[in-house]
Structure formats: structure tokens, C-alpha cells
Write a protein that holds these residues in place. Sequence first.
Motif, PDB file in Angstrom:
ATOM      1  N   TYR A 606      33.248  20.643  33.237  1.00 10.82           N
ATOM      2  CA  TYR A 606      32.275  19.911  32.417  1.00 10.82           C
ATOM      3  C   TYR A 606      30.843  20.325  32.761  1.00 10.82           C
ATOM      4  CZ  TYR A 606      35.822  16.795  30.515  1.00 10.82           C
ATOM      5  OH  TYR A 606      36.889  16.284  29.840  1.00 10.82           O
ATOM      6  N   VAL A 607      30.583  20.544  34.050  1.00  8.07           N
ATOM      7  CA  VAL A 607      29.242  20.986  34.456  1.00  8.07           C
ATOM      8  C   VAL A 607      28.868  22.265  33.723  1.00  8.07           C
ATOM      9  CG1 VAL A 607      27.890  21.929  36.372  1.00  8.07           C
ATOM     10  CG2 VAL A 607      29.241  19.866  36.707  1.00  8.07           C
ATOM     11  N   GLN A 608      29.803  23.216  33.678  1.00  7.74           N
ATOM     12  CA  GLN A 608      29.518  24.489  33.020  1.00  7.74           C
ATOM     13  C   GLN A 608      29.235  24.293  31.532  1.00  7.74           C
ATOM     14  OE1 GLN A 608      28.969  27.124  34.875  1.00  7.74           O
ATOM     15  NE2 GLN A 608      29.516  25.790  36.585  1.00  7.74           N
ATOM     16  N   LYS A 609      29.985  23.401  30.870  1.00  2.00           N
ATOM     17  CA  LYS A 609      29.765  23.152  29.444  1.00  2.00           C
ATOM     18  C   LYS A 609      28.381  22.553  29.203  1.00  2.00           C
ATOM     19  CE  LYS A 609      33.066  21.766  26.751  1.00  2.00           C
ATOM     20  NZ  LYS A 609      34.184  21.028  26.119  1.00  2.00           N
ATOM     21  N   VAL A 610      27.988  21.599  30.065  1.00  2.97           N
ATOM     22  CA  VAL A 610      26.675  20.960  29.891  1.00  2.97           C
ATOM     23  C   VAL A 610      25.561  21.953  30.197  1.00  2.97           C
ATOM     24  CG1 VAL A 610      25.192  19.054  30.617  1.00  2.97           C
ATOM     25  CG2 VAL A 610      27.663  18.714  30.452  1.00  2.97           C
ATOM     26  N   LEU A 611      25.735  22.759  31.240  1.00  2.77           N
ATOM     27  CA  LEU A 611      24.698  23.736  31.585  1.00  2.77           C
ATOM     28  C   LEU A 611      24.509  24.768  30.472  1.00  2.77           C
ATOM     29  CD1 LEU A 611      25.351  24.421  35.382  1.00  2.77           C
ATOM     30  CD2 LEU A 611      23.493  23.115  34.361  1.00  2.77           C
ATOM     31  N   GLU A 612      25.605  25.167  29.825  1.00  2.00           N
ATOM     32  CA  GLU A 612      25.489  26.105  28.711  1.00  2.00           C
ATOM     33  C   GLU A 612      24.675  25.498  27.576  1.00  2.00           C
ATOM     34  OE1 GLU A 612      29.391  27.278  27.559  1.00  2.00           O
ATOM     35  OE2 GLU A 612      29.857  28.228  29.476  1.00  2.00           O
ATOM     36  N   ALA A 613      24.929  24.211  27.302  1.00  2.00           N
ATOM     37  CA  ALA A 613      24.158  23.539  26.251  1.00  2.00           C
ATOM     38  C   ALA A 613      22.696  23.402  26.654  1.00  2.00           C
ATOM     39  CB  ALA A 613      24.771  22.160  25.965  1.00  2.00           C
ATOM     40  N   ASN A 614      22.447  23.068  27.922  1.00  2.00           N
ATOM     41  CA  ASN A 614      21.068  22.911  28.392  1.00  2.00           C
ATOM     42  C   ASN A 614      20.297  24.223  28.333  1.00  2.00           C
ATOM     43  OD1 ASN A 614      21.547  20.231  28.935  1.00  2.00           O
ATOM     44  ND2 ASN A 614      21.836  20.505  31.134  1.00  2.00           N
ATOM     45  N   ALA A 615      20.994  25.330  28.629  1.00  2.00           N
ATOM     46  CA  ALA A 615      20.325  26.632  28.663  1.00  2.00           C
ATOM     47  C   ALA A 615      19.727  26.986  27.306  1.00  2.00           C
ATOM     48  CB  ALA A 615      21.305  27.712  29.109  1.00  2.00           C
ATOM     49  N   LYS A 616      20.405  26.594  26.230  1.00  2.00           N
ATOM     50  CA  LYS A 616      19.877  26.873  24.894  1.00  2.00           C
ATOM     51  C   LYS A 616      18.555  26.152  24.677  1.00  2.00           C
ATOM     52  CE  LYS A 616      24.539  27.379  22.971  1.00  2.00           C
ATOM     53  NZ  LYS A 616      25.537  26.809  22.019  1.00  2.00           N
ATOM     54  N   PHE A 617      18.471  24.914  25.176  1.00  2.00           N
ATOM     55  CA  PHE A 617      17.232  24.169  24.986  1.00  2.00           C
ATOM     56  C   PHE A 617      16.135  24.653  25.923  1.00  2.00           C
ATOM     57  CE2 PHE A 617      14.271  20.650  25.236  1.00  2.00           C
ATOM     58  CZ  PHE A 617      14.159  20.284  23.902  1.00  2.00           C
ATOM     59  N   GLU A 618      16.511  25.092  27.128  1.00  2.00           N
ATOM     60  CA  GLU A 618      15.501  25.594  28.065  1.00  2.00           C
ATOM     61  C   GLU A 618      14.766  26.794  27.470  1.00  2.00           C
ATOM     62  OE1 GLU A 618      16.914  24.678  32.575  1.00  2.00           O
ATOM     63  OE2 GLU A 618      18.192  26.034  31.424  1.00  2.00           O
ATOM     64  N   ARG A 619      15.499  27.624  26.725  1.00  2.00           N
ATOM     65  CA  ARG A 619      14.851  28.768  26.072  1.00  2.00           C
ATOM     66  C   ARG A 619      13.816  28.278  25.060  1.00  2.00           C
ATOM     67  NH1 ARG A 619      15.832  30.885  21.324  1.00  2.00           N
ATOM     68  NH2 ARG A 619      17.815  29.792  21.099  1.00  2.00           N
ATOM     69  N   LEU A 620      14.165  27.256  24.301  1.00  2.00           N
ATOM     70  CA  LEU A 620      13.228  26.702  23.318  1.00  2.00           C
ATOM     71  C   LEU A 620      12.027  26.080  24.025  1.00  2.00           C
ATOM     72  CD1 LEU A 620      15.831  25.014  20.945  1.00  2.00           C
ATOM     73  CD2 LEU A 620      14.667  27.193  20.588  1.00  2.00           C
ATOM     74  N   LEU A 621      12.286  25.404  25.140  1.00  2.00           N
ATOM     75  CA  LEU A 621      11.203  24.771  25.887  1.00  2.00           C
ATOM     76  C   LEU A 621      10.220  25.812  26.415  1.00  2.00           C
ATOM     77  CD1 LEU A 621       9.898  22.340  27.320  1.00  2.00           C
ATOM     78  CD2 LEU A 621      11.546  22.652  29.166  1.00  2.00           C
ATOM     79  N   SER A 622      10.749  26.913  26.966  1.00  2.00           N
ATOM     80  CA  SER A 622       9.867  27.944  27.523  1.00  2.00           C
ATOM     81  C   SER A 622       9.025  28.611  26.442  1.00  2.00           C
ATOM     82  CB  SER A 622      10.692  28.995  28.269  1.00  2.00           C
ATOM     83  OG  SER A 622      11.552  29.674  27.373  1.00  2.00           O
ATOM     84  N   HIS A 632      16.047  20.537  17.117  1.00  2.00           N
ATOM     85  CA  HIS A 632      16.667  19.340  16.540  1.00  2.00           C
ATOM     86  C   HIS A 632      18.179  19.524  16.412  1.00  2.00           C
ATOM     87  CE1 HIS A 632      16.986  15.672  14.254  1.00  2.00           C
ATOM     88  NE2 HIS A 632      17.606  16.321  13.274  1.00  2.00           N
ATOM     89  N   GLN A 633      18.603  20.696  15.948  1.00  2.00           N
ATOM     90  CA  GLN A 633      20.032  20.962  15.817  1.00  2.00           C
ATOM     91  C   GLN A 633      20.724  20.980  17.187  1.00  2.00           C
ATOM     92  OE1 GLN A 633      21.836  21.101  13.022  1.00  2.00           O
ATOM     93  NE2 GLN A 633      19.934  20.583  11.930  1.00  2.00           N
ATOM     94  N   GLN A 634      20.015  21.500  18.188  1.00  2.00           N
ATOM     95  CA  GLN A 634      20.582  21.529  19.527  1.00  2.00           C
ATOM     96  C   GLN A 634      20.815  20.115  20.054  1.00  2.00           C
ATOM     97  OE1 GLN A 634      21.906  23.743  21.340  1.00  2.00           O
ATOM     98  NE2 GLN A 634      22.185  22.444  23.138  1.00  2.00           N
ATOM     99  N   VAL A 635      19.894  19.204  19.754  1.00  2.00           N
ATOM    100  CA  VAL A 635      20.049  17.823  20.193  1.00  2.00           C
ATOM    101  C   VAL A 635      21.229  17.162  19.484  1.00  2.00           C
ATOM    102  CG1 VAL A 635      18.980  15.537  20.091  1.00  2.00           C
ATOM    103  CG2 VAL A 635      17.692  17.491  20.973  1.00  2.00           C
ATOM    104  N   ILE A 636      21.427  17.497  18.239  1.00  2.00           N
ATOM    105  CA  ILE A 636      22.594  16.972  17.514  1.00  2.00           C
ATOM    106  C   ILE A 636      23.882  17.396  18.213  1.00  2.00           C
ATOM    107  CG2 ILE A 636      23.899  17.140  15.353  1.00  2.00           C
ATOM    108  CD1 ILE A 636      21.240  17.291  13.877  1.00  2.00           C
ATOM    109  N   GLU A 637      23.929  18.661  18.664  1.00  2.00           N
ATOM    110  CA  GLU A 637      25.107  19.137  19.396  1.00  2.00           C
ATOM    111  C   GLU A 637      25.283  18.386  20.719  1.00  2.00           C
ATOM    112  OE1 GLU A 637      27.398  21.285  18.290  1.00  2.00           O
ATOM    113  OE2 GLU A 637      26.256  21.217  16.411  1.00  2.00           O
TER     114      GLU A 637
END
Length: 736
Positions: A606-622, A632-637
Motif C-alpha cells: 500500500y505504501v508503494q501505491k500511495v507513493l506512486e500517486a503522491n509522486a505525480k502530484f509532487e511533479r505538479l507542485l514543483s 484536480h484530476q489527480q486529487v480525484i484519483e
Amino acid sequence: MSEGSPKRPPTENVSDSSTTRFRELREHWQREGQSPSVLIRLVKTDLQRRFDLGERPAVRAYLDAIPVLRDDSNWVLSLVYEEYCLLQEVGEAPSPDSFCNRYESWRDSLISQLNYHQLLSQAAGGMPRLPRFPEPGEYFMKYHLRSILGQGGAARVFLAEDDKLGGRPTALKISANRGEEPSIMARLKHRNIMEVLNVDFDEESGLRGLCMPYLPGLPLDQILDRMCATRPEDRTAQTLLDAIAPEGHSIGLDQPAWTDFPTEAYVDACLWLAAQLADALAHAHDRDVLHRDVKPANVLISCSDGPQLIDFNLAHDPHTPERAESALRGGTLPYMAPEQLRAFLDPIQWDSVGPTADVYALGLVLRELLIGTRPEAPPANVPLPRTINELLDVRFAGWPSTRIENPKVPYALDAILARCLAFEPSDRYPSAKALAEDLRALLRRQPLVYERNPSLRERLNFWLHRNRRNLTASASAALILFCGIGIAGAAKSFSGVDHFERGLVFYNRSLSPANIEQADELLEDAKVEFLTVVQGEARTLEDRSNHLRSYHALAVIAKEEGDLATHNQMLTQAIHLYQALDQTDVSILGHEDWLEEFCTYVTNLYVQKVLEANAKFERLLSNKLIHSEEAHQQVIELLKLEPEIELGLSYSKKASPEIRIRMHWATAFAYDTILTQRVSPDVRKHYSQRFQTITAQALDLIEKEGSQSEVRKYETEFIQLRNERDSWDQRKMSSE
């Protein structure tokens, strides 16, 4: 050059190019995992490059641009000290007092370090010449010197004959007459510490001779050199024995010191050696003696008496600048613990140098035995203070796993070494005695006492090894044959024997060096047995348990084979079965301990699944795209992922502390991400509460389970996480 007329003032203005540089540094750091050691290394590399280009950057500009650097005063001091060393190397170093004025918040710690830096530099530049040592063939007092047995930074050891005792051969260590090594060694009497027979002083030359028994053998550094042609993973215990005996000598394994020597696996032979040396250190520590100079050159492996710890020259008064230079000349600094290196830079730190510093050094010696590579040291032309600082950086970054270079090192031994080589003394073994206990436990394939073996596979293998007699005694005649010499292919004719248990035995046999040629076939047989289990019906609780464990075993094998798709598929099946077992079922089946271990694997998925999802948003944040449609779509996921995230948190309650912390951190970031978007008040309230609860739980867990360094690291991350959310909230409010 004086402070009043520097060639070039420090570069402090933050230009557009500097802003770009700092942004690139942060992005590089994020790509490499955001560990503190990586960030420190990146900043130091950038400082060095800019100095090479003729710039004079100031560390305070980095502190302002990358505020996380301020979170630990040790990080700041390391970087500021780097700036001072770079200025000194180009001839522009200010006085310590005026330089400290630039960093007022850290002045007290910095001024002490820089003043001692000057003493070290002076000592390095003005070291007295080594005394003139006698040569083989000459006499020293009553001793006729025959040959040189070894030599270090400030001493020579000769094979000598005592004329007053009929030419009895002795080992005579000749050195300058300073320090209290003779009186210290006289207090120690242990089978693995070289005995001192007597001491002779030569007033005319200023030398002294330390007379010890002559025990034919070689220093460990020479033994390592003699084995270097053989890769560590290809070595056997015999490889080590062959390297120990000098020409004309041999080792009698029937002698008392060698009777319990493991004669097959090289790794076991290394464990045996390290355990003997840990015993010697424990004996010294019990008498308030710290060696402070444990290294291969100070370990004699005697053909008759086994490992012998020698040279207690630094055991008394080791903290003068001259001792640092002597330690470097003798090849000692690369084996020193972080706190011992820090003490050379700041003598106030000597109070923190205790027995665990010797444990650290012994860990490096054992690591060198296992991988065949010495700890790296900076080039000889690097100034002494900078050498010490660079060695500290290596220790702060951490040592790579020994299994990378020698896959035959057990996971348990890798964990033991990681404990020995922890940066903070409080995170290491509490004593050399405790280390010896774990080394011997591993030799006997017993559970470790002070450390945890991270490998379920290896723990299972050790359990089967310990219980092989009981298993054989209670087995059917068929199972006895199955475990015998004709194991390969025998299982296919058996009936009435549990497939899961047979799969375990096949799997265990595939790990044995004796079955290396049949390992692939045995592993395939194990998979067939496990697959046979999961393809059958699960009518009873015991059936369900075997299905669960078989899926788990298949997942472990798939991961070891690099088949991550099958690994995840099998683990997912195991998760589904685990969900179907309530706590009553678990108690009835008696699998609490096993399922607790299994929870670590499940949670990590589960940690790996959550980290993969977080990594997509970290790119947007940077890229400052947190309010984009993609965000917005990433948050829906992430909202869809919430049930699985909460399930992972539930499983983490029985997982290892490290995995629990990682699961909480990943969840906190995921829920924090949701709060960056426009969501309904009810949703915002729900995730705000969950965010606060999870971060509070994580910090409590870190404080309870983690080391002091982990506490500081994760507290910093969570505080930063909270600050980022507050900042996002403020930006959203202003934009609304």
C-alpha cells in the motif's frame, strides 16, 4: 590574507542565475529521494564548483534559499565549515572570530571548531620527524633484531631474540617513549588481547621496546591483501586459513583457540573472527579501556592463538592535534567513528567518545572482510581538517549494503553491520558484548538478540536449520526419504503429505550451497507445491491459512526472481485472503507472529501505491501547477484511493515501526494534497481532521520507536508538511 582586505567578497546577492541554481538544487535533491545527506552533498559540490570558477559563494545564501538546511545545526556547521576550508585553500581565510560573526546563531559551536582547525593545521604542518628506528641485524637493548614483522605510523614490530633468555624469540614493538600503552595493556588479560611480557626504555634514543610473545601469524591487513585475488563471494573458510599462515607455518584446528572455527563458509569464518574481537573489546571496556584504533593492521591472526587485538597506543590521551596527524599517517582515520572524528575538530566532543566508537570501527573491519574493499580515505594532499570533514560526510551519508558487493552476506548480518555503523552512538549496539551475542547467534542460526533479521525467507531457513532433527523425527517415512539425498524429483511420487510443508522444504533446500546445481529445479518444485495449494478448495480454516501463506510464498519467490508483476498479483491475492480472516480465526490458527510479519509486506504494498500517486502530484507542485486541471484530476484519483489508504493504515498497526512510519507519512502527504484543491466544506473538514490525526500518530510513533536521528528527520518532514499545507491554504484564500 587579512579579513580587512579579501581578494573577493563572498557572493551574497541572489541573482536570477542564483535563483535558478537553487531551484535546480532543490529539484535534484527531490529526484534523489530528499535525504539530508544527499542535500548536504549537493550543496558542497556546488560550493566547490563555484570556488573553482573564481566565485566566493557564502553558505548563508543557501540557507536562505533552501530553509530546510537550517533544521539541523549539524548540517549548518558542516556547510559553514566547508566554506571556511575552501576559503583557506585559496588563501583567503578570515580569522575564526571574524568568520563566526557571519553566522552568529551558530557562533559558539563554530568558534571552537575553527580554533581547533588551526591547531590541526599547524600540527600537520609541523609534525616532528619520526625517530630513527634500528634496522634488522642491529641490537636494541638486550634484543637482537632479526626481521620486521610489521610497521605503522609511529612504530615498528620486530622478530627479536632475547639474549638474556637464551635467544628466546619475541615480538618487540619499538616506538617513541610516550603514552601509557604498557601500563594499559598490563591491566588486560584476555585470550584475544596480545600479552605484554615486559618493557625496556632506551634513554639515549628516546625509544622504548614493548616485549610480547612471538605468535607466528599475520596482521589482518596483510591477510586481506593475500586474499584480494579471490572475490569475496568465491571465498571459503579455507581461503582465509590459507592466507593466515606465513610460509613454513600452518594452523592446527585441534588447538584450543581454533577448535570452534567454522570450516566451510567464508561468511561464518568472518563472523567467528569478529565475535572473538568483540569479546576482546568487551573485556577492555569492562576495565574502562577504550582501544580507539581498531583496524586490520591492529589485529594479528595467530596460527596458534587465533585473533589477537594489539596496539593500544591511542587508548590514552588520543585527543591532541599531533595524534590526529599520526592517526592519518597510520591509516587509522578511515576506520574511526563519527564522534571520534568530530572530537578531532572540536575537543569538547571527546566526552561523547565511548565504547560504541570501538563497535563502529569493528563494524568497518568486518565489512572489509566481507566485501574486500577498504574504507576510502581522501588523497594525502588534502589538508587534515578537510580530510576529517570529508570522512564525516561519508559517515553521515551512510554505508551501502554489503549485499550489493557480496550477495552471500546474510540479511541478518547486513542488519548487524547497519546497527554497528549507525551515525549516532545511541543507535548502535549498546556494547561490544551485545555485538558478540548477535554474531554468535547468527553463527548458530538463532534469532538475533539485539537486532531484527529483515528477511522472512532467511528466518524461515534458519528455523528449518535449527529444527531439522525434530522435523525429521516427527515426519512420516515418506517425508524422511523426501528430505534425504534423493530429494529432487522424489516429491512427485508422494501422497498424503501437506503440499505447503513440502513447498517450504523444497524452498529451503534450494538455498543450501550443497544443492547449488539443483537450486533452480528445487525452486520450481517449491512453486509447483505452492500453486497446488492455491488451486485447491479452502474448506477449513487450516486450508485458508495454507492458501494465504502459499500466495505469500509465491509473492516472495517472484520478487526474488525480479517478476514484480507476479509479485504484486500474488500479494494481492494474499491480501484478499487476509481480509477474510478475522482475529478469532488468526488466534485459532496460531499465526499471530507470522501474520504480524506478513502485515509488513501488505502495508509496504500500500505504501508503494500511495507513493506512486503522491509522486505525480509532487511533479505538479514543483512546477507550480497545483491549481491546474491535471492536479484536480489527480486529487480525484486520490479520493478514489482512500479506502485502500485507510486499509493500509489498518494493516500497518501490526507492521514493523519503519513501515508504519512510512505509511503514515505517505498518507499525510496524500490527504494534504487533497486539501490543496477546492473541495466541499465537509470533505475539507474530514481530511483536515484525518491529516492532523495521522501526523500526530506518526510523530508519537517516531518518538516511541525511532532513534534520535529518525525523530529529528521525521519531525522536520512533518513540520514542513504542515507548513506547506498552511501556505497552500493561505494562497487559496487569497486567490478566492
